[in-house]
Design an enzyme around this catalytic site. Sequence first.
Site, PDB file in Angstrom:
ATOM      1  N   LYS A  84       0.868  -1.186   0.000  1.00 47.87           N
ATOM      2  CA  LYS A  84       0.000   0.000   0.000  1.00 47.87           C
ATOM      3  C   LYS A  84       0.898   1.226   0.000  1.00 47.87           C
ATOM      4  CE  LYS A  84      -2.628   1.986   3.746  1.00 47.87           C
ATOM      5  NZ  LYS A  84      -3.657   1.721   4.783  1.00 47.87           N
ATOM      6  N   ASP A 102      -3.460   4.885  -0.468  1.00 50.23           N
ATOM      7  CA  ASP A 102      -4.217   5.470   0.648  1.00 50.23           C
ATOM      8  C   ASP A 102      -3.923   6.963   0.697  1.00 50.23           C
ATOM      9  OD1 ASP A 102      -5.533   6.102   2.977  1.00 50.23           O
ATOM     10  OD2 ASP A 102      -4.384   4.744   4.274  1.00 50.23           O
ATOM     11  N   LYS A 154     -10.709  -1.304  11.214  1.00 48.57           N
ATOM     12  CA  LYS A 154      -9.714  -1.203  12.284  1.00 48.57           C
ATOM     13  C   LYS A 154     -10.513  -1.254  13.585  1.00 48.57           C
ATOM     14  CE  LYS A 154      -6.651   1.942   9.744  1.00 48.57           C
ATOM     15  NZ  LYS A 154      -6.103   3.317   9.674  1.00 48.57           N
TER      16      LYS A 154
HETATM   17  O1  OSB Z   1      -4.590   5.361   7.161  1.00 47.04           O
HETATM   18  O2  OSB Z   1      -4.330   3.266   7.277  1.00 47.04           O
HETATM   19  C1  OSB Z   1      -4.024   4.393   7.665  1.00 47.04           C
HETATM   20  C2  OSB Z   1      -1.123   4.175  10.159  1.00 47.04           C
HETATM   21  C3  OSB Z   1      -1.517   5.107  11.091  1.00 47.04           C
HETATM   22  C4  OSB Z   1      -2.680   5.817  10.874  1.00 47.04           C
HETATM   23  C5  OSB Z   1      -3.453   5.592   9.738  1.00 47.04           C
HETATM   24  C6  OSB Z   1      -3.064   4.629   8.804  1.00 47.04           C
HETATM   25  C7  OSB Z   1      -1.871   3.938   9.004  1.00 47.04           C
HETATM   26  C8  OSB Z   1      -1.305   2.978   8.056  1.00 47.04           C
HETATM   27  C9  OSB Z   1      -0.333   1.940   8.588  1.00 47.04           C
HETATM   28  O3  OSB Z   1      -1.525   3.012   6.873  1.00 47.04           O
HETATM   29  C10 OSB Z   1      -0.959   0.620   8.839  1.00 47.04           C
HETATM   30  C11 OSB Z   1      -0.102  -0.283   9.699  1.00 47.04           C
HETATM   31  O4  OSB Z   1       0.803  -0.916   9.164  1.00 47.04           O
HETATM   32  O5  OSB Z   1      -0.334  -0.361  10.930  1.00 47.04           O
HETATM   33 MG    MG Z   2      -6.003   4.458   5.812  1.00 44.42          MG
END
Ligand code: OSB
Ligand code: MG
Length: 385
Positions: A166, A193, A267
Site C-alpha cells: 500500500k 491510501d 480497524k
Molecule cells: O490510514 O491506514 C491508515 C497508520 C496510522 C494511521 C493511519 C493509517 C496507518 C497505516 C499503517 O496506513 C498501517 C499499519 O501498518 O499499521
Molecule cells: Mg487508511
Amino acid sequence: MSDPSMRLEQVELRHVRMSLVAPFETSGWVETDRDCIIVTVHGDGVTGWGECVASVEPWYAYETTTTAWHILADFLIPAVLGEKLTGPADAASRWRRVRGHPMAKAGLEMALWDLFARAHGVPLATFLGGVRDRVQVGVSVGVQPSLHALLETVAGYLADGYRRVKLKIKPGWDVDVVRAVRRAHPDLPLQVDANSAYTLDDLPVFQALDDLDLLLIEQPLGHDDLYDHAQLQRHLRTPICLDESILSPDHARWALALGSCRVINIKPGRVGGLGASRAIHDLCQARDVPVWCGGMLETGIGRAANLALASLPNFRLPGDISASARYYARDLVEPPFVLNDDGTMTVPQGPGIGVEVNLRRLEEVTIRREVHSTRASQGCFRGTR
Ligand code: OSB
Ligand code: MG
C-alpha cells in the site's frame, strides 16, 4: 468456571511511547514515535490486555491520547469497574450512552475480549468466530523523500517477503510515483491510501490511478464524508475503500446504501472495538462486500487482536498487519510477530491474544500510569508517574 459472569476488579492505564524504526509519513502528518494507551484488566485472577490507538495529535481522528484517557478514566471505567459482566458486549452496553470516542471504547473493550477469552481458555480468534490460522498481510509504505527512495523501500519490503503493498499518496505524490512502482512491479497487488487529501475537483487524478490496476483506493476524500465518495465511486472501476469515514456499524451500513465504497477497511480501534468490527464484517459479508484489517502501527498487543479478527471469513484482502520489525526495534510482546514465507502471518493460538506481554519492556516505554481498583485499601487510586 460454570459462572459465565466475571467481576471486573482492576483496570490499569499506561500511556506508552515507542520509537518507530523509520518515520511514517502520510498526506497529513509524520510519525516518528508511536503513542498509545495500553489497558490492562483484572478479574477472577485473569488478566486481559488491550490497546487504545488514539495518537497524540488529532490528524487522523479527533481522538487523542489525552481525550481517550479522560473518557476511559472518567466515564468508561466507572461504568464497568466492580460490575459483574457476562462478556465484552455486556460491558459495551453499559457505556452505550457515551457518544463517540470509539478509540477510547475499543481499548477497554479489546482488553475485556482478551480477559473473557483467557477465562474460557480459548484463543481470541476462536472466541470471535475465526476460521483460519494464517492471515494474508501486506505493508503500508509512507511518503518517501524521493521516487528513488520509494522504489528502494518497496524493493526492500518485497525482499522481506511482503506480497501486497500500500502506497501513501498526496497531491504531488500520486499518479507519477504509483505508475513508477507499477512499472517496476507489473504483477504486484498494489493499493493506495490518500488519508483524505483530495476533493472531487481532483477527479482527473483518480481517473489516471484507475488505469494502474490497483486493488483499491483508500479514503481519497473527506474524513467524515460519505456523499462525495459515492459521486467519485461512480466514475471509477477501481473500488473505493473507506477508512476514516467508518466509525461504527451504522456508518458502514450508510456507506454501502449510498454506494460510497465497495470495500471497507476495518480497524477495531477506529470503530469502537471487536464487537463493532465483527458487526461490520457480518454486514459486509451479507452484502458480498470484501473487508480487510487496517492498522494503526499497533504494538504487538493490538496487532495480536487484529490478527485474530482478520481470521474471520470475509477478511478477503490482505491486512495492514506487518511484522513487529517493520515498526519497532523491540516489540512489547513475545514472541514478536514475524512474516511467514508465503506472505502470511500466523494467528496466535494461545488463550486470548495468545502472546506474552514483556513487562520489563512495557515499564521502559511507559510515560504515565494510573490504576483504577475496587479494593478498599486502594480506593480508586489514580497513581501517576
Ligand atoms: O490510514 O491506514 C491508515 C497508520 C496510522 C494511521 C493511519 C493509517 C496507518 C497505516 C499503517 O496506513 C498501517 C499499519 O501498518 O499499521
Ligand atoms: Mg487508511
